[in-house]
Scaffold this active site. Sequence first.
Site, PDB file in Angstrom:
ATOM      1  N   HIS A  29     -39.598  19.499  12.232  1.00  0.00           N
ATOM      2  CA  HIS A  29     -39.855  18.738  13.452  1.00  0.00           C
ATOM      3  C   HIS A  29     -38.510  18.376  14.092  1.00  0.00           C
ATOM      4  CE1 HIS A  29     -38.796  14.829  11.635  1.00  0.00           C
ATOM      5  NE2 HIS A  29     -39.285  15.363  10.526  1.00  0.00           N
ATOM      6  N   ALA A  30     -38.495  17.414  14.984  1.00  0.00           N
ATOM      7  CA  ALA A  30     -37.296  17.101  15.772  1.00  0.00           C
ATOM      8  C   ALA A  30     -36.071  16.741  14.930  1.00  0.00           C
ATOM      9  CB  ALA A  30     -37.599  15.971  16.754  1.00  0.00           C
TER      10      ALA A  30
END
Length: 104
Positions: A29-30
């Site tokens: 994810h980020a």
Amino acid sequence: MHDVNANRAAKNFARLTASAVLVNPVGLHARPSVKLTQCAKGFVAKIEIALAADGPWTDAKSPVKVMRVKAPQGATLHFRIGGPDGEAALAAMLALVHDGFGEA
């Protein structure tokens, strides 16, 4: 180093490949994407990632492109690296994934 120069440098060295399983709970994810790209930018080598051994390949130095990979926990992340510091870059990428990006 500018990407054009990195691409030229990568052509003069053997391409290294390896893979690692994403162990962190939420995958790529980020936050892990940013950690991966920050690590990749520390090397001259051209570093690419993919979810399959035959691609499609993504520039590991681009946070936006890495986030688009959307790899879940348990996915295998493949690396393709070429450049003068390719061995060190590959070792760093694999260590980052094996460590769960500091989240596992």
